[in-house]
Design a protein around this motif. Structure first.
Motif, PDB file in Angstrom:
ATOM      1  N   MET A   1       0.846  -1.169   0.000  1.00 26.75           N
ATOM      2  CA  MET A   1       0.000   0.000   0.000  1.00 26.75           C
ATOM      3  C   MET A   1       0.891   1.231   0.000  1.00 26.75           C
ATOM      4  N   ASP A   2       0.660   2.166  -0.934  1.00 26.65           N
ATOM      5  CA  ASP A   2       1.470   3.371  -0.983  1.00 26.65           C
ATOM      6  C   ASP A   2       0.936   4.419  -0.007  1.00 26.65           C
ATOM      7  N   GLY A   3       1.656   5.532   0.152  1.00 26.96           N
ATOM      8  CA  GLY A   3       1.299   6.551   1.113  1.00 26.96           C
ATOM      9  C   GLY A   3       0.001   7.273   0.803  1.00 26.96           C
ATOM     10  N   CYS A   4      -0.503   7.171  -0.417  1.00 29.32           N
ATOM     11  CA  CYS A   4      -1.721   7.881  -0.807  1.00 29.32           C
ATOM     12  C   CYS A   4      -2.969   7.022  -0.660  1.00 29.32           C
ATOM     13  N   THR A   5      -2.807   5.745  -0.465  1.00 32.86           N
ATOM     14  CA  THR A   5      -3.941   4.845  -0.394  1.00 32.86           C
ATOM     15  C   THR A   5      -4.558   4.881   0.998  1.00 32.86           C
ATOM     16  N   ARG A   6      -5.856   5.087   1.035  1.00 38.88           N
ATOM     17  CA  ARG A   6      -6.583   5.081   2.307  1.00 38.88           C
ATOM     18  C   ARG A   6      -7.037   3.656   2.612  1.00 38.88           C
ATOM     19  N   PRO A   7      -7.060   3.269   3.881  1.00 42.50           N
ATOM     20  CA  PRO A   7      -7.549   1.928   4.220  1.00 42.50           C
ATOM     21  C   PRO A   7      -9.033   1.785   3.868  1.00 42.50           C
ATOM     22  N   LEU A   8      -9.408   0.587   3.436  1.00 42.24           N
ATOM     23  CA  LEU A   8     -10.775   0.301   3.021  1.00 42.24           C
ATOM     24  C   LEU A   8     -11.648  -0.015   4.230  1.00 42.24           C
ATOM     25  N   ALA A   9     -12.811   0.620   4.269  1.00 40.25           N
ATOM     26  CA  ALA A   9     -13.809   0.337   5.297  1.00 40.25           C
ATOM     27  C   ALA A   9     -15.121  -0.022   4.620  1.00 40.25           C
ATOM     28  N   LEU A  10     -15.843  -0.942   5.222  1.00 39.20           N
ATOM     29  CA  LEU A  10     -17.182  -1.297   4.766  1.00 39.20           C
ATOM     30  C   LEU A  10     -18.182  -0.667   5.725  1.00 39.20           C
ATOM     31  N   ALA A  12     -30.824   7.223   3.432  1.00 41.15           N
ATOM     32  CA  ALA A  12     -29.901   8.027   2.619  1.00 41.15           C
ATOM     33  C   ALA A  12     -29.004   8.873   3.522  1.00 41.15           C
ATOM     34  N   ALA A  13     -29.577   9.432   4.572  1.00 44.14           N
ATOM     35  CA  ALA A  13     -28.789  10.238   5.507  1.00 44.14           C
ATOM     36  C   ALA A  13     -27.746   9.382   6.228  1.00 44.14           C
ATOM     37  N   GLU A  14     -28.102   8.159   6.579  1.00 42.02           N
ATOM     38  CA  GLU A  14     -27.148   7.251   7.225  1.00 42.02           C
ATOM     39  C   GLU A  14     -25.982   6.949   6.281  1.00 42.02           C
ATOM     40  N   ARG A  15     -26.281   6.710   5.006  1.00 40.40           N
ATOM     41  CA  ARG A  15     -25.225   6.434   4.015  1.00 40.40           C
ATOM     42  C   ARG A  15     -24.299   7.643   3.852  1.00 40.40           C
ATOM     43  N   VAL A  16     -24.892   8.842   3.761  1.00 38.86           N
ATOM     44  CA  VAL A  16     -24.095  10.065   3.637  1.00 38.86           C
ATOM     45  C   VAL A  16     -23.234  10.246   4.882  1.00 38.86           C
ATOM     46  N   GLY A  17     -23.821   9.978   6.045  1.00 40.38           N
ATOM     47  CA  GLY A  17     -23.066  10.088   7.292  1.00 40.38           C
ATOM     48  C   GLY A  17     -21.891   9.128   7.349  1.00 40.38           C
ATOM     49  N   LEU A  18     -22.101   7.891   6.890  1.00 41.51           N
ATOM     50  CA  LEU A  18     -21.003   6.919   6.850  1.00 41.51           C
ATOM     51  C   LEU A  18     -19.896   7.390   5.917  1.00 41.51           C
ATOM     52  N   ALA A  19     -20.280   7.890   4.746  1.00 39.98           N
ATOM     53  CA  ALA A  19     -19.286   8.362   3.775  1.00 39.98           C
ATOM     54  C   ALA A  19     -18.497   9.540   4.333  1.00 39.98           C
ATOM     55  N   ALA A  20     -19.184  10.479   4.981  1.00 37.48           N
ATOM     56  CA  ALA A  20     -18.509  11.646   5.555  1.00 37.48           C
ATOM     57  C   ALA A  20     -17.574  11.230   6.683  1.00 37.48           C
ATOM     58  N   PHE A  21     -18.033  10.318   7.540  1.00 35.65           N
ATOM     59  CA  PHE A  21     -17.195   9.828   8.636  1.00 35.65           C
ATOM     60  C   PHE A  21     -15.960   9.127   8.080  1.00 35.65           C
ATOM     61  N   ALA A  22     -16.164   8.252   7.097  1.00 37.13           N
ATOM     62  CA  ALA A  22     -15.047   7.517   6.502  1.00 37.13           C
ATOM     63  C   ALA A  22     -14.005   8.490   5.948  1.00 37.13           C
ATOM     64  N   LEU A  23     -14.450   9.478   5.210  1.00 38.45           N
ATOM     65  CA  LEU A  23     -13.546  10.461   4.627  1.00 38.45           C
ATOM     66  C   LEU A  23     -12.789  11.227   5.713  1.00 38.45           C
ATOM     67  N   ALA A  24     -13.515  11.678   6.733  1.00 36.45           N
ATOM     68  CA  ALA A  24     -12.894  12.443   7.819  1.00 36.45           C
ATOM     69  C   ALA A  24     -11.869  11.621   8.599  1.00 36.45           C
ATOM     70  N   GLU A  25     -12.117  10.313   8.697  1.00 38.54           N
ATOM     71  CA  GLU A  25     -11.221   9.437   9.462  1.00 38.54           C
ATOM     72  C   GLU A  25     -10.123   8.815   8.610  1.00 38.54           C
ATOM     73  N   GLY A  26     -10.110   9.139   7.314  1.00 35.24           N
ATOM     74  CA  GLY A  26      -9.033   8.655   6.454  1.00 35.24           C
ATOM     75  C   GLY A  26      -9.272   7.315   5.793  1.00 35.24           C
ATOM     76  N   TYR A  27     -10.531   6.867   5.727  1.00 36.48           N
ATOM     77  CA  TYR A  27     -10.874   5.601   5.075  1.00 36.48           C
ATOM     78  C   TYR A  27     -11.432   5.845   3.684  1.00 36.48           C
ATOM     79  N   THR A  28     -11.374   4.815   2.853  1.00 31.82           N
ATOM     80  CA  THR A  28     -12.152   4.746   1.624  1.00 31.82           C
ATOM     81  C   THR A  28     -13.345   3.865   1.948  1.00 31.82           C
TER      82      THR A  28
END
Length: 108
Positions: free
Chosen positions: A1-10, A25-41
């Motif tokens: 894994m290179d330095g630019c790759t974010r760890p994968l989260a489900l 839909a709001a739960e999905r958006v919330g998960l995506a925002a949390f993942a991004l903020a925490e450094g996950y894909t």
């Protein structure tokens, strides 16, 4: 894994708690925002329906078994499962490697 790759989260959402399509839909958006903020894909989001449980959890475990890149599973909120359920999920995930269970909005 290179330095630019974010760890994968489900993602994992129990739809019995979510009442409307807008809530889901709001739960999905919330998960995506949390993942991004925490450094996950954020990868797939599994929806657990009360009448077919635990089918979505089993499908998610199958993905964890197949994909060594999965680093975490994100729940939208702690109230989606009981304390015992959280412990059981954590045990199941850790049994299949170092997959962490992360709660986006812990119980107050």
């Amino acid at each position: 894994m290179d330095g630019c790759t974010r760890p994968l989260a489900l993602g994992y959402i129990r739809t019995g708690v979510v009442m409307t399509a807008d809530d889901l839909a709001a739960e999905r958006v919330g998960l995506a925002a949390f993942a991004l903020a925490e450094g996950y894909t954020l990868g797939a989001v599994y929806l657990e329906h009360p009448n077919t449980a635990p089918a979505a959890f089993e499908a998610m475990l199958d993905e964890v078994r197949r994909d060594n890149e999965v680093w975490a599973v994100i729940l939208p909120a702690a109230h989606q499962v009981t304390d015992g359920g959280l412990r059981a999920m954590r045990r199941q995930l850790e049994h299949h490697g170092t997959v962490h269970l992360v709660v986006a909005a812990p119980a107050p």
